[in-house]
Design an enzyme around this catalytic site. Structure first.
Site, short mmCIF file in Angstrom:
data_model
loop_
_atom_site.label_atom_id
_atom_site.label_comp_id
_atom_site.label_asym_id
_atom_site.label_seq_id
_atom_site.Cartn_x
_atom_site.Cartn_y
_atom_site.Cartn_z
N ASP A 82 40.94 33.18 39.09
CA ASP A 82 39.36 33.64 39.54
C ASP A 82 39.77 32.38 40.64
O ASP A 82 40.15 31.81 40.69
CB ASP A 82 38.66 32.89 38.87
CG ASP A 82 36.86 32.79 39.35
OD1 ASP A 82 36.84 32.68 41.21
OD2 ASP A 82 35.72 32.90 38.21
N HIS A 83 40.18 33.80 41.77
CA HIS A 83 40.79 33.58 43.23
C HIS A 83 39.62 32.55 43.73
O HIS A 83 40.33 31.85 44.93
CB HIS A 83 41.23 34.55 43.57
CG HIS A 83 40.10 35.41 44.77
ND1 HIS A 83 39.44 36.45 43.69
CD2 HIS A 83 39.73 35.36 45.68
CE1 HIS A 83 38.21 36.58 44.80
NE2 HIS A 83 38.17 36.22 45.72
N HIS A 122 32.91 33.95 39.68
CA HIS A 122 33.06 33.87 40.64
C HIS A 122 31.80 32.57 41.00
O HIS A 122 31.92 31.86 41.62
CB HIS A 122 33.21 34.64 42.25
CG HIS A 122 34.47 34.96 42.36
ND1 HIS A 122 35.46 34.70 42.13
CD2 HIS A 122 34.91 36.66 42.56
CE1 HIS A 122 36.35 35.87 41.59
NE2 HIS A 122 35.19 37.03 42.21
C1 BG6 Z 1 36.79 40.58 44.02
C2 BG6 Z 1 35.90 41.21 43.00
O1 BG6 Z 1 37.07 39.40 42.61
O2 BG6 Z 1 36.19 39.59 44.79
C3 BG6 Z 1 35.54 42.18 44.60
O3 BG6 Z 1 36.36 41.92 42.82
C4 BG6 Z 1 35.17 41.13 45.32
O4 BG6 Z 1 34.42 43.08 44.62
C5 BG6 Z 1 36.07 39.75 46.06
O5 BG6 Z 1 34.51 42.55 46.84
C6 BG6 Z 1 35.14 39.71 46.90
O6 BG6 Z 1 36.43 38.20 47.29
P1 BG6 Z 1 36.30 36.90 48.58
O7 BG6 Z 1 37.44 36.41 48.42
O8 BG6 Z 1 36.24 38.02 49.79
O9 BG6 Z 1 34.95 36.76 48.88
#
Ligand code: BG6
Length: 507
Positions: A188-189, A251
Site C-alpha cells: 500500500d504505497h 490508503h
Molecule cells: C492509487 C489509486 O492507489 O492511489 C489511484 O488507485 C489514486 O486512483 C492514487 O490516484 C493516489 O496516490 P497518490 O500517491 O497520488 O496520492
C-alpha cells in the site's frame, strides 16, 4: 530512510523480476524508484532487474522504454551517465505468464546470476499485473523450487488485494499455502510516504501528544484524500473498483490506523501490524440499514476543472454510460475502544475535487472555561493539529495568541513544522523507493499482513453491499472542481462540524 546512504549499508544481492514489466506501473513508479535508490547508493552491489511481459522487446528497446519513464516521471532525470550504469542491470524476459513451462526461464536466469556473482541472491517477484492474474502467477511461481527458499524469495502483491472480503480471504489462503507470511509483501504505497511515516514519529517520539491523544481532549478527527484528476485512462479498472475499494479500504484506513493505534512496544513488523489490526477490529461495524447515516457516495458530472472542460465519469473511456460506480466517498467511523469512545472519525476521498490534498485534522475540544471577555475573541477557535501529507508537507498546531496592542484581542495562529524549511537540502524519497528498499532488506513492517487486509475489508463490506443493493438515484451528483455532493456536507454538519479545508496555495 535518509536520502543518501552515508553508512553504505546495502541490502543483499537481489534479482527483481517484475511481472507486468512493460506496463505503466513499472515505467512510472518502479523503475524510477529503483533508479533513484541506485543514485543514492542504496541498491545492492550486485543486483539485476528483469522485466517480464508478453510484448516484444529486446533488452535495448525495453531499456529505451524505461528511460522515457525516467525522463518523464522520475524525481531525478538522467545525470552523469548514471542511467547507463543502472540500465546495464536491466533485461527483458518475453514470456507468457500463463504458460507453466515458461517459468523455467526464470530459474535459468537466477542460476546465471548465481554463477556470475558467486552468491545466492534474494529473488523478488513483483506482481505489477491486473488483480485477476495474481492467483495464477502465484500458483505457477510456487512450482519453481526457488520459492521454497523462505529466507531469500519474496513476492510483492500490488493493491487491490482482492475485490471484497471473500476474494481477499481466498487469495490469502492461496498465497499462504505456497509462501510463508514473511515472504508476502502486500503493498500500500501510502505507507511508504515520508509524511505518513512521520505520523509515527510525531506520536511516539514525543511525550507531548500521547497524554492528550484520546477522547478526553480530542473532539473528532478528519481525513481527506482529495485528487484533482479524474479516472483518466483507468476507466476499465475503476469500473470494478470505485472510491471505496480504490482508496478507503486501503490508503484511508491505513492513515486512520496510524492516527488511532496504541503505542507500539517496539518497531518490529508484527508489533506495528498488531496494533493496526487492533484498530481495524475495533471500528464499529455498521449494519446495512445504518449505511445511509454513515456513508455518502458521489459521482462526478461533466463540467470545468481549472478552466478546462472535462467529461463526466459516465462519459469516460471504458466506463458504462449508466455506471453507478462512485468516484467520491465520505464516511463516518467510530472506534469502539477506551481511547476513542464516541469520537467520530470523518473521512472523504474523491476524484476531480477542488484541491489536491491529503490531510489529517485532529480537532481538539474547546477550553473548558473561557475567562476572557466576549469581545476579546471574535475568532476564538479550539486547538487543532493538521498533518498535511501532500502536496503540502507540514504539521501545524493551531492555538490562540494575543494580538499585539493595548487591547486583549485573541486570534488563532499556527505553529508550523515544514519539511522543506526544516530540511532544505534533502529531497524526500518517493514511497516506492522506501518500500522497494524494505522488500530488498526483508522488512515487512510497512506492508499489509493477511489479517490486516481482511480486517479492512470487514470494515467496508456493509457499505459496499448496501450500495450495490440500492443503486444511487442522483448520479452524477457533484460537479468537477467542487468538494463532492452536498450530502457529504450534511453527513458532518448533522454532528455540528464542518469539513476543514485549508486555504489553497497555488503551485
Ligand atoms: C492509487 C489509486 O492507489 O492511489 C489511484 O488507485 C489514486 O486512483 C492514487 O490516484 C493516489 O496516490 P497518490 O500517491 O497520488 O496520492
Amino acid at each position: 530512510m535518509s536520502e543518501n546512504n552515508n553508512n553504505n549499508k546495502r541490502p543483499p544481492a537481489s534479482v527483481i523480476f517484475i511481472f507486468g514489466g512493460s506496463g505503466d506501473l513499472n515505467q512510472r513508479k518502479l523503475t524510477p524508484a529503483l533508479y533513484n535508490l541506485f543514485i543514492d547508493e542504496w541498491m545492492p552491489d550486485q543486483f539485476a532487474i528483469v522485466g517480464i511481459g508478453r510484448s516484444d522487446y529486446s533488452d535495448d528497446k525495453f531499456r529505451e522504454h524505461l528511460f522515457e519513464g525516467i525522463q518523464e516521471f522520475s524525481r531525478r532525470k538522467e545525470q552523469n551517465g548514471k542511467w547507463k550504469d543502472f540500465s546495464g542491470r536491466i533485461s527483458y524476459l518475453k514470456m507468457d505468464a500463463e504458460d507453466e513451462g515458461a517459468y523455467k526461464n526464470i530459474t535459468d536466469k537466477v542460476h546465471q546470476f548465481e554463477a556470475d556473482w558467486k552468491i545466492h541472491p534474494n529473488v523478488i517477484f513483483y506482481l505489477a499485473v491486473a488483480p485477476q492474474l495474481v492467483p495464477d502467477i502465484a500458483k505457477k511461481l510456487s512450482t519453481i523450487h526457488l520459492c521454497s527458499d523462505k529466507r531469500a524469495t519474496r513476492i510483492v502483491v500490488e493493491k487491490p488485494f482482492g475485490h471484497d472480503l471473500k476474494s481477499a480471504h481466498e487469495l490469502n489462503e492461496l498465497l499462504s499455502g505456497m509462501f510463508a507470511e514473511d515472504q508476502i509483501y502486500r503493498i500500500d504505497h501510502y505507507l511508504g510516504k515520508e509524511t505518513v511515516q512521520n505520523i509515527l514519529a510525531l506520536r511516539f517520539a514525543n511525550a507531548l501528544f500521547e497524554p492528550i491523544w484520546n477522547r478526553n481532549y480530542i473532539d473528532h478527527v478528519q481525513i481527506t484524500v482529495a485528487e484533482t484528476v479524474g479516472v483518466e485512462e483507468r476507466g476499465g479498472y475503476y469500473e470494478q473498483s470505485g472510491a471505496l475499494r480504490d482508496m478507503v479500504q486501503n490508503h484511508i484506513l491505513q492513515l486512520l490506523c496510524m492516527v488511532a493505534m496504541e503505542p507500539p512496544v517496539n518497531f518490529e513488523a508484527n508489533e506495528i501490524r498488531n496494533k493496526k489490526v487492533a484498530v481495524l477490529n475495533a471500528i464499529r461495524k455498521i449494519s446495512k440499514e445504518e449505511v445511509r447515516d454513515y456513508a455518502v457516495r458521489g459521482q462526478y458530472s461533466e463540467g470545468w476543472m481549472k478552466g478546462e472542460k472535462v467529461k463526466g465519469y459516465r462519459q469516460e473511456e471504458k466506463v458504462d454510460p449508466n455506471s453507478n460506480v462512485e468516484t467520491f466517498a465520505a464516511l463516518k467511523f467510530y472506534i469502539d475502544n477506551w481511547r476513542w469512545h464516541r469520537i467520530p472519525f470523518y473521512v472523504r476521498t474523491g476524484k476531480y475535487m477542488h484541491q489536491k490534498t491529503s490531510v489529517i485534522n485532529i480537532q481538539f475540544r474547546p477550553a473548558p472555561h473561557y475567562a476572557f471577555p466576549p469581545e476579546a475573541a471574535e475568532t476564538w477557535r479550539p486547538n487543532r493539529l493538521t498533518i498535511s501529507i501532500q502536496p503540502e508537507m507540514d504539521i501545524r498546531l493551531r492555538f490562540q495568541a494575543k494580538r499585539p496592542g493595548q487591547d486583549m484581542i485573541l486570534n488563532p495562529v499556527d505553529m508550523i513544522f515544514n519539511y522543506k524549511d526544516a530540511y532544505p537540502e534533502d529531497h524526500e524519497p518517493e514511497a516506492y523507493e522506501t518500500l522497494l528498499l524494505d522488500v530488498m532488506e526483508g522488512n515487512p513492517a510497512q506492508f499489509m499482513r493477511a489479517d490486516q487486509v481482511e480486517a479492512a475489508w470487514h470494515v467496508v463490506m456493509p457499505i459496499i453491499e448496501a450500495w450495490e443493493q440500492r443503486p444511487p438515484i442522483d448520479f452524477p451528483n457533484y460537479a468537477p472542481d467542487s468538494w463532492g455532493p452536498e450530502d457529504a456536507e450534511a453527513l458532518i454538519a448533522r454532528d455540528g462540524h464542518n469539513w476543514i479545508t485549508l486555504p489553497h496555495k497555488e503551485a
